[in-house]
Write a protein that holds these residues in place. Structure first.
Motif, mmCIF file in Angstrom:
data_model
loop_
_atom_site.group_PDB
_atom_site.id
_atom_site.type_symbol
_atom_site.label_atom_id
_atom_site.label_comp_id
_atom_site.label_asym_id
_atom_site.label_seq_id
_atom_site.Cartn_x
_atom_site.Cartn_y
_atom_site.Cartn_z
ATOM 1 N N GLY A 1 1.685 -8.224 6.873
ATOM 2 C CA GLY A 1 0.606 -8.756 7.712
ATOM 3 C C GLY A 1 1.014 -10.030 8.418
ATOM 4 N N ASP B 1 -2.286 -11.649 0.026
ATOM 5 C CA ASP B 1 -1.744 -10.298 0.218
ATOM 6 C C ASP B 1 -2.229 -9.335 -0.867
ATOM 7 O OD1 ASP B 1 -0.356 -8.270 1.369
ATOM 8 O OD2 ASP B 1 1.645 -9.064 1.001
ATOM 9 N N SER C 1 0.826 -1.203 0.000
ATOM 10 C CA SER C 1 0.000 0.000 0.000
ATOM 11 C C SER C 1 0.869 1.265 0.000
ATOM 12 C CB SER C 1 -1.008 0.001 1.153
ATOM 13 O OG SER C 1 -0.474 -0.532 2.308
#
Ligand code: ASP
Length: 400
Positions: free
Chosen positions: A346, A375, A264
């Motif tokens: 994560g 992901d 991101s």
């Protein structure tokens, strides 16, 4: 070849090699190879991941806390965004847990032989007391994740309140954050071999059962992500009087970049450009809410943590108690705030949630093989969440 391609390929290769071993090698040879090669390398990789968990949480949380500067408007934006983030994260968490309960992706295969040590007999009030750190160094050295998160929040708050005098201390954390991100880059370079070994280890010793179970895990996770990303956010945007179609169309380039890179952070410039040029968001809002959100808001990570924790509990035959579910909920949301916007972040944070709920960390090995696949989806949701909340903030401000 990109790192992402390498990771995906090593996963597939691991599955194939694992199957071949499972089908054609005698049991004791499999056990021998697993113990001395695949389990060794795979677990080594996980140990490296664990090595950076504490510094990552500490440095990234302190730095992102101090980004909430003290000027009045920024304070108001931050507060509103934090309220929105927590509320929408709760919804995401609920969706992840709901689908894990509904689909039961972990039931059926007893993969974790190890007996789990549960902290039994701890009441909710005892548990609440136990998460308050008495000594920050002890919290870090014992790896008590929730205590570490609370320590970081207090440090971030202290630095912000200390203003000028807090700056040297903040520079230390900013520099530490940078250094740790580089270390994380190095560790992620080991990911293809780590993931390959983990896959071989799991498939060779477990056979077909794991793939069947993991396919339900993948489907459940992706389903939860779609429900949150399109269902909940779509309806929310519609109810607030904005056109959801315009939203998804305007931000499609940023969302697809998230899907392609699984980072991101990498989408930040494009997301801001899309917001300004394609969506027409107010400059003042977008230039604050998008960078703020990219470093804090991760719905995909919330779903990953909640869903996976339940999956692991099912896998290891553990009946979750109320205090464990609360531990999962609190740590999943807090951890999502400090999940870095890079591929595979994560899963790095997963040990926090699992250990907070007293679940076996070894389970990360099982998820690691399919992490790259999920992901891409959860990073897209992370970016959708950041942008949708920026739009909601804009509506909220306009109304006032
Ligand atoms: N890859 C995700 C992101 O960049 C983080 C995660 O692994 O959940 O947002």
């Amino acid at each position: 070849m990109s790192q992402s391609t390498k990771i995906s390929l090593s996963m597939l290769l691991g599955v194939v090699v694992g199957f071949i071993f499972n089908l054609y090698l005698p049991e004791n040879t499999i056990q021998y190879l697993d113990k001395n090669i695949f389990h060794l390398i795979g677990t080594g990789f996980i140990r490296f991941i664990q090595f950076i968990v504490v510094p990552i949480i500490l440095a990234s949380l302190v730095v992102s806390m101090t980004r909430m500067k003290d000027i009045k408007k920024i304070g108001r934006y931050s507060l509103k965004l934090m309220i929105l983030y927590i509320l929408t994260s709760l919804v995401a968490l609920f969706i992840g847990i709901f689908f894990a309960y509904l689909l039961k992706p972990g039931i059926g295969v007893q993969l974790l032989q190890q007996k789990v040590e549960l902290k039994e007999g701890m009441s909710l009030s005892e548990w609440l007391l136990s998460i308050i750190p008495v000594n920050p160094f002890e919290a870090m050295s014992s790896g008590h994740m929730i205590q570490i998160i609370i320590t970081s929040l207090l440090l971030g708050l202290g630095i912000t309140l200390a203003k000028e005098k807090g700056k040297p201390f903040l520079s230390f954390f900013e520099s530490a954050n940078e250094v740790i991100n580089h270390i994380m880059g190095i560790i992620l370079k080991l990911a293809p071999i780590g993931v390959f070994s983990l896959m071989v280890s799991v498939i060779a010793t477990q056979g077909l059962g794991i793939l069947k179970n993991l396919s339900l895990y993948i489907i459940g996770l992706i389903l939860s992500i779609f429900v949150m990303g399109f269902g909940i956010y779509g309806v929310l945007l519609f109810l607030l009087g904005t056109n959801p179609l315009k939203f998804y169309r305007s931000f499609f380039p940023a969302i697809s970049l998230a899907f392609g890179t699984a980072s991101s952070n990498a989408t930040l410039p494009l997301a801001m450009e899309n917001a300004e040029k394609r969506y027409g968001m107010k400059k003042e809002i977008l230039s604050f809410a998008i960078p703020f959100g990219i470093s804090l808001k991760k719905d995909g990570a919330v779903i990953l943590q909640g869903f996976t924790a339940l999956f692991v509990a099912q896998l290891s035959g553990i009946d979750l108690q109320l205090n464990q579910i609360i531990a999962i909920a609190i740590s999943a949301i807090l951890v999502s705030f400090s999940t870095a916007g890079v591929p595979g972040a994560g899963i790095i944070m997963m040990s926090t949630v699992l250990s907070a709920a007293g679940l076996p960390l070894e389970a990360i090995a099982i998820i690691a093989g399919v992490d790259r696949l999920t992901d891409t989806f959860r990073t897209s949701l992370n970016v959708v969440g950041v942008l949708a909340n920026a739009v909601i903030l804009e509506r909220w401000e306009r109304r006032e």
